[in-house]
Scaffold this motif. Structure first.
Motif, PDB file in Angstrom:
ATOM      1  N   ALA A 298     -72.665 109.010  67.599  1.00  0.00           N
ATOM      2  CA  ALA A 298     -71.623 108.208  66.968  1.00  0.00           C
ATOM      3  C   ALA A 298     -71.569 108.582  65.491  1.00  0.00           C
ATOM      4  CB  ALA A 298     -71.937 106.722  67.118  1.00  0.00           C
ATOM      5  N   LEU A 299     -70.356 108.704  64.948  1.00  0.00           N
ATOM      6  CA  LEU A 299     -70.169 108.932  63.509  1.00  0.00           C
ATOM      7  C   LEU A 299     -70.591 110.323  63.047  1.00  0.00           C
ATOM      8  CD1 LEU A 299     -71.253 105.432  62.136  1.00  0.00           C
ATOM      9  CD2 LEU A 299     -68.946 106.245  62.675  1.00  0.00           C
ATOM     10  N   GLY A 300     -70.304 111.332  63.870  1.00  0.00           N
ATOM     11  CA  GLY A 300     -70.410 112.699  63.398  1.00  0.00           C
ATOM     12  C   GLY A 300     -69.131 113.074  62.660  1.00  0.00           C
ATOM     13  N   ASN A 301     -68.996 114.342  62.263  1.00  0.00           N
ATOM     14  CA  ASN A 301     -67.775 114.767  61.584  1.00  0.00           C
ATOM     15  C   ASN A 301     -66.549 114.587  62.461  1.00  0.00           C
ATOM     16  OD1 ASN A 301     -68.686 115.510  59.029  1.00  0.00           O
ATOM     17  ND2 ASN A 301     -69.257 117.564  59.685  1.00  0.00           N
ATOM     18  N   THR A 302     -66.697 114.806  63.757  1.00  0.00           N
ATOM     19  CA  THR A 302     -65.570 114.662  64.682  1.00  0.00           C
ATOM     20  C   THR A 302     -65.120 113.215  64.810  1.00  0.00           C
ATOM     21  OG1 THR A 302     -66.478 116.554  65.877  1.00  0.00           O
ATOM     22  CG2 THR A 302     -64.778 115.324  66.995  1.00  0.00           C
TER      23      THR A 302
END
Length: 300
Positions: A45-49
């Protein structure tokens, strides 16, 4: 400390309602369940993507809660970015929600060399309620600094997205970071090069919409069936990733959200500086066959 990070790590997009006005927690949870049911062992959750840099604090919390509520039986990573104090607060929340580690985005501050980064990561690791996975994109860290961080007892993994693959190869040959998991942070497209030096685990945006493709690539890497891997890359992964990378990554997220719509999952739009697909880009994406022969054979 050992966190299971082997295999495919899906970097989940953030779902919105009313265009991009609000985070849609139901859609985020449904997406996490979709990817989990597809067999992907690690969810981020909450990567760059996830457009993490365009999400406010309460929105990040909403995403963390939504992904955790999906009931994934594997490993959960919580992406954290920004000032250290804010990271520590979000890590506390992630810990309470059952996440296994915090994936630390490389600081965006334009100042500071490798010495400053080591200090930053070391202080964060000391105070963090969760072990860390370091997401490295620049070459500011020297080989010696990389070695020290990989051996840190609170570093569970390193998501390696640096362009200098030869550096990683040297570290692996000398056995650096034997307690942590090295992950290819450059996705399926670059997986054969990473596999050649012994790293078969990778992050994936495609796994949001087509988890079976990401899993088929990993299966091919693990069994040595590089013919199948190259066919998947040529027929599906390559065209999709080329479009995502166009214009400094302006379509990085909108491509994935378009693929998700074709799979029956609506996750809303994208926030600036990300861009929606124009008609030409959408037409190019549509030419990627939904079930080319390589995918039909590799995913069965």
């Amino acid at each position: 400390m050992r966190i299971e990070l082997d295999g495919v790590t899906a970097v989940l997009v953030t779902g919105y309602r009313d265009g991009t006005t609000q985070v849609n927690q139901d859609a985020v949870s449904a997406l996490a369940a979709h990817v989990s049911n597809g067999g992907v062992p690690v969810l981020t959750a909450l990567g760059n993507t996830a457009e993490v840099h365009q999400l406010q604090g309460p929105e990040r919390s909403a995403v963390l809660q939504a992904v955790a509520s999906a009931g994934h039986s594997g490993t959960l990573l919580a992406g954290v970015a920004g000032p250290m104090a804010g990271m520590l607060e979000e890590i506390e929340l992630a810990h309470a929600l059952g996440y296994h580690a915090a994936m630390v985005h490389e600081p965006a501050d334009p100042f500071g060399d490798g010495t400053g980064l080591v200090r930053f990561y070391t202080e964060l690791a000391h105070m963090s309620a969760l072990p860390l996975v370091l997401y490295l994109r620049t070459t500011r860290l020297s080989v010696a600094q990389l070695r020290d961080l990989a051996d840190h007892q609170r570093v569970a993994g390193i998501k390696y997205a640096r362009p200098d693959l030869h550096t990683l190869g040297s570290l692996l040959r000398e056995g650096s970071g034997s307690r942590c998991t090295w992950i290819n942070g450059l996705a399926e497209w670059n997986s054969p090069a990473f596999a050649a030096i012994g790293v078969t685990s990778f992050t994936s945006g495609i796994a949001n919409a087509r988890p079976e493709i990401a899993m088929a690539v990993h299966r091919g890497l693990s069994t040595g069936d590089l013919t199948a891997v190259h066919r998947l890359i040529e027929e599906y992964v390559g065209p999709v990733e080329a479009l995502r990378a166009e214009g400094s990554g302006r379509y990085n997220v909108s491509v994935i959200k378009a693929l998700l719509r074709w799979e029956g999952l609506e996750l809303g739009g994208v926030r600036a500086p990300h861009c929606e697909l124009d008609e030409a880009a959408l037409a190019r994406l549509a030419t990627v066959s939904a079930h080319p022969s390589a995918i039909a054979s590799a995913t069965t």
